[in-house]
Scaffold this motif. Structure first.
Motif, short mmCIF file in Angstrom:
data_model
loop_
_atom_site.label_atom_id
_atom_site.label_comp_id
_atom_site.label_asym_id
_atom_site.label_seq_id
_atom_site.Cartn_x
_atom_site.Cartn_y
_atom_site.Cartn_z
N SER A 56 0.74 -1.78 -0.45
CA SER A 56 -0.24 0.20 -0.10
C SER A 56 0.69 1.08 0.38
O SER A 56 2.40 1.40 0.77
CB SER A 56 -0.77 0.03 1.18
OG SER A 56 0.00 0.06 2.36
N CYS A 57 0.25 2.17 -0.37
CA CYS A 57 0.72 3.71 -0.12
C CYS A 57 1.02 3.88 1.46
O CYS A 57 2.58 3.88 1.97
CB CYS A 57 -0.03 4.67 -0.67
SG CYS A 57 0.39 6.50 -0.85
N THR A 58 0.32 3.44 2.30
CA THR A 58 0.33 3.41 3.56
C THR A 58 1.73 2.85 3.96
O THR A 58 2.77 2.86 4.68
CB THR A 58 -0.42 2.44 4.52
OG1 THR A 58 -1.46 3.52 3.78
CG2 THR A 58 -0.48 2.77 5.91
N THR A 82 -5.06 15.80 4.58
CA THR A 82 -4.49 14.37 4.16
C THR A 82 -5.18 13.43 4.52
O THR A 82 -6.26 13.12 5.64
CB THR A 82 -3.00 14.58 4.03
OG1 THR A 82 -2.72 13.23 3.59
CG2 THR A 82 -2.48 14.86 4.91
N SER A 85 -2.63 7.93 6.84
CA SER A 85 -1.36 7.66 6.40
C SER A 85 -0.53 8.45 6.78
O SER A 85 0.60 7.65 7.02
CB SER A 85 -1.41 6.72 5.12
OG SER A 85 -2.37 5.88 5.30
N THR A 86 -0.05 9.63 5.87
CA THR A 86 0.67 10.15 5.87
C THR A 86 1.36 10.79 6.96
O THR A 86 2.28 10.97 7.24
CB THR A 86 0.07 11.74 5.11
OG1 THR A 86 -0.59 11.31 4.00
CG2 THR A 86 1.30 12.65 4.87
N VAL A 128 2.65 16.50 -0.20
CA VAL A 128 0.43 15.89 -0.94
C VAL A 128 0.46 16.30 -1.97
O VAL A 128 0.04 18.18 -1.75
CB VAL A 128 -0.39 15.19 -0.06
CG1 VAL A 128 -1.16 14.95 -0.88
CG2 VAL A 128 -0.01 14.69 1.75
N ASP A 154 4.46 12.35 -0.97
CA ASP A 154 2.71 11.41 -0.49
C ASP A 154 2.39 11.87 -1.97
O ASP A 154 1.70 12.64 -2.06
CB ASP A 154 2.26 11.54 0.48
CG ASP A 154 1.05 11.19 0.32
OD1 ASP A 154 0.94 10.35 -0.71
OD2 ASP A 154 0.44 10.68 1.66
N ALA A 156 0.74 10.20 -3.58
CA ALA A 156 -1.12 8.72 -3.93
C ALA A 156 -1.66 9.47 -5.18
O ALA A 156 -2.39 8.77 -5.43
CB ALA A 156 -1.89 8.69 -2.43
N HIS A 157 -2.28 10.49 -5.45
CA HIS A 157 -2.68 11.44 -6.30
C HIS A 157 -1.64 11.40 -7.49
O HIS A 157 -3.24 11.59 -8.64
CB HIS A 157 -3.20 12.64 -5.77
CG HIS A 157 -4.13 12.19 -4.13
ND1 HIS A 157 -4.61 13.70 -4.05
CD2 HIS A 157 -4.41 10.90 -3.44
CE1 HIS A 157 -5.30 13.23 -2.60
NE2 HIS A 157 -5.30 11.89 -1.93
N HIS A 180 -4.52 1.98 -4.93
CA HIS A 180 -5.98 1.16 -4.09
C HIS A 180 -6.89 1.45 -5.12
O HIS A 180 -6.40 2.43 -6.00
CB HIS A 180 -6.09 2.50 -2.89
CG HIS A 180 -6.89 2.38 -2.47
ND1 HIS A 180 -8.69 2.60 -2.68
CD2 HIS A 180 -6.82 0.81 -0.58
CE1 HIS A 180 -9.26 2.15 -1.86
NE2 HIS A 180 -8.89 1.58 -0.42
N LYS A 183 -8.11 5.16 -7.09
CA LYS A 183 -6.23 5.08 -7.44
C LYS A 183 -6.56 5.26 -8.98
O LYS A 183 -7.59 4.26 -9.60
CB LYS A 183 -5.46 5.27 -6.72
CG LYS A 183 -5.41 5.23 -5.79
CD LYS A 183 -5.16 6.61 -5.55
CE LYS A 183 -5.15 7.54 -3.94
NZ LYS A 183 -5.88 6.35 -3.09
N GLY A 190 -2.35 -1.46 -3.09
CA GLY A 190 -1.41 -1.49 -3.33
C GLY A 190 -0.60 0.00 -3.65
O GLY A 190 -0.79 0.37 -3.39
N TYR A 322 -11.05 15.73 3.38
CA TYR A 322 -10.32 14.99 4.38
C TYR A 322 -11.05 15.74 5.60
O TYR A 322 -11.20 17.02 5.80
CB TYR A 322 -9.28 15.06 4.23
CG TYR A 322 -8.65 14.68 3.46
CD1 TYR A 322 -8.25 13.51 3.19
CD2 TYR A 322 -7.59 15.70 2.41
CE1 TYR A 322 -8.09 12.11 2.38
CE2 TYR A 322 -6.96 14.15 1.17
CZ TYR A 322 -7.00 13.17 1.29
OH TYR A 322 -5.95 12.38 -0.24
C1 LIG Z 1 -2.88 11.55 -0.01
C2 LIG Z 1 -2.72 9.93 0.13
N1 LIG Z 1 -2.05 9.11 1.04
C3 LIG Z 1 -1.93 7.95 1.29
C4 LIG Z 1 -3.30 7.57 0.87
C5 LIG Z 1 -2.90 5.94 1.52
O1 LIG Z 1 -3.30 5.12 0.70
P1 LIG Z 1 -3.46 3.20 0.61
O2 LIG Z 1 -4.85 3.42 0.47
O3 LIG Z 1 -2.27 2.68 -0.44
O4 LIG Z 1 -2.20 3.19 1.93
C6 LIG Z 1 -4.00 7.86 0.69
C7 LIG Z 1 -5.28 6.59 0.18
O5 LIG Z 1 -6.08 7.48 -0.79
C8 LIG Z 1 -3.97 9.31 -0.10
O6 LIG Z 1 -5.10 9.59 -0.26
#
Ligand SMILES: Cc1ncc(COP(=O)(O)O)c(C=O)c1O
Length: 375
Positions: A56-58, A82, A85-86, A128, A154, A156-157, A180, A183, A190, A322
């Motif tokens: 995951s990005c997490t 955000t 997870s960030t 982000v 980060d 993710a987007h 995820h 995305k 992932g 968020y």
């Molecule tokens: C900015 C940001 N960072 C991290 C994540 C975490 O991603 P993941 O679900 O792949 O862990 C997200 C999830 O939407 C996100 O929007």
């Protein structure tokens, strides 16, 4: 009338074929042939020296925090607008997230506020690229260089987004991606860690493989593998990588469709926005976005609540995010208080995200546009 859903992960055609091949040919544990192909694909796209798929990005963010050796007492600058997870990645190491507000136009970390938040304990800036629209990277990288801070993107987007022609995720020493199913490109769950500073590569491989040098063992560089550092199991099965490779290879079609939907919203809703006091996304000169999020900023919380309710009566699911992280239960433990980040606090009450996904049909999008403009 069928509902218009908010999101469905793209399916582009070769996912099942590649998954079947992964299973037939094996091995299906992490770092098999499909994972290697995804790594090469991402490295080719970005020019980053090393891509490592993660679960995951997490988890990629957690790896980044481990790689920076964040410790209790360290501070890390983050935006409060955000996903959790960030900041979790920072807090898990015992370090303190220091919330710095966002810009009202791009909803990205406000670079003009960063320097005043730096103390002798500051180690890094985690930013982000909201909706894949770039942060003001020239200014942020200059601040980081002046103060000797690491930058983690980060992203993710923002896969395929660019700043002044350069791919997002290539500025910081480390960057993270999400695959995820919300995305643009996904494999359900992932992510990836993109390593731009080659000094981190070897240790990242160890952290990702339970703190062992198993990757070197697989490459034949050592005759047995052993525990050498902190780590966890951050690598996905090759079955997921097979699915992901099919998506990466179809990125042109996915991106073209998402851009078409984004642009149609932008054009069709502009007159309504001007009349109703709503605002549409702003993409500054020099930024190329990847068509990840299309949002409206309504004039007030009441207007947002009314719009969401109206869309529901038309069987359209729109959502918001968020919640300001500095005002969450955990954020307050790190000193977060009301009024600390006024732009975040304001925007998070007013933002609405409209459906945008590969399979959204023209008719469905027309229904969304009609429903918004009649509200
Ligand atoms: C900015 C940001 N960072 C991290 C994540 C975490 O991603 P993941 O679900 O792949 O862990 C997200 C999830 O939407 C996100 O929007």
């Amino acid at each position: 009338m069928n509902p218009v859903i908010f999101n469905r992960a793209a399916i582009t055609g070769r996912e099942i074929e590649y998954v079947t091949r992964a299973i037939a040919e094996g091995p299906i544990h992490g770092d098999g042939p499909f994972t290697r192909a995804c790594h090469e694909w991402l490295e080719r796209l970005t020019g980053s020296p090393k891509a490592l798929l993660t679960t995951s990005c997490t988890h990629a963010l957690e790896m980044a925090a481990l790689l920076l050796d964040l410790q209790p007492g360290d501070e890390v600058i983050v935006p409060p607008f955000t996903f959790v997870s960030t900041v979790n990645a920072i807090a898990l190491r015992g370090a303190r997230p220091v919330f710095v507000d966002i810009r009202p136009d791009t909803l990205n970390l406000d670079e003009t506020l960063v320097e005043t938040a730096i103390t002798p304990r500051t180690r890094a800036i985690v930013l982000v690229h909201y909706a894949g629209v770039a942060c003001e990277m020239d200014a942020i990288m200059a601040i980081a260089a002046r103060h000797g801070l690491a930058v983690i993107e980060d992203n993710a987007h923002g896969l395929f987004g660019r700043y002044k022609g350069r791919q997002l995720g290539t500025f910081g020493s480390l960057a993270t991606l999400s695959f995820h199913d919300t995305k643009n490109i996904s494999c359900g769950e992932g992510g990836a860690l993109m390593i731009n500073d080659a000094r981190y590569v070897e240790r990242a491989e160890v952290i990702r493989e339970k703190g062992t040098n198993r990757t070197r063992f697989y490459r034949g560089q050592v005759d047995k593998y052993t525990w050498c550092d902190l780590g966890s199991s951050y690598l996905p099965s090759d079955i997921l990588a097979a699915y992901l490779l099919a998506q990466l290879e179809s990125h042109a079609a996915i991106q073209e469709r998402r851009h078409a939907i984004w642009s149609r919203y932008s054009e069709a809703l502009a007159p309504w926005a001007a009349q109703s006091g709503a605002r549409l996304p702003i993409v500054p000169d020099g930024c190329e976005h990847p068509g990840h999020i299309f949002y409206l900023l309504m004039p007030s919380l009441e207007a947002r609540t009314a719009l969401l309710a109206h869309l529901r009566t038309r069987l359209i699911l729109a959502v918001f995010h968020y919640q300001p992280l500095h005002l969450s239960e955990m954020g307050r433990k790190f000193g977060g208080r009301a009024g600390q980040c006024p732009v975040t606090e304001d925007v998070s009450d007013r933002l609405v995200r409209l459906p945008i996904f590969f399979q959204l049909s023209d008719d469905e999008q027309a229904r969304v546009i009609d429903a918004v403009t009649e509200c």
